[in-house]
Scaffold this motif. Sequence first.
Motif: not given
Length: 123
Positions: A36-38, A19-21, A93-97, A113-117
């Motif tokens: 979410w993108f990857r 589970r990604l947060s 995996y990147y989160c975006a708004a 964008w987030g920094q990715g995990t």
Amino acid sequence: QAQLVESGGGKVQAGDSLRLSCAASGRTFSSNIMGWFRQAPGKEREFVARIRRSGTTIYADSVKGRFTISRDNAKNTVYLQMNSLKPEDTAVYYCAAAPGIALGVGMSDYDYWGQGTQVTVSS
């Protein structure tokens, strides 16, 4: 200051779950769309899933039935529950708004964008 911070990535075996947060701060979580993108090595960043503030969702065909996106407005957090993971899910995996009312399946729809995990799935 607008900020998105992802967490929850790791190394798992095929068939496992993760589970990604994505914790949002500033004006990001008031955004209408969270996505979410990857991006896998050597490949372009691709859409995975998105959720509107209303709760409606869209998924990429490759993850439909295995991944679930959700958001907790009280915690300013969006989640990506990933089940039945496959080696081809390996990616950052990147989160975006996105504050707008676009469909939310293209990178250009998103402003933050987030920094990715990293998620690594071994066979």
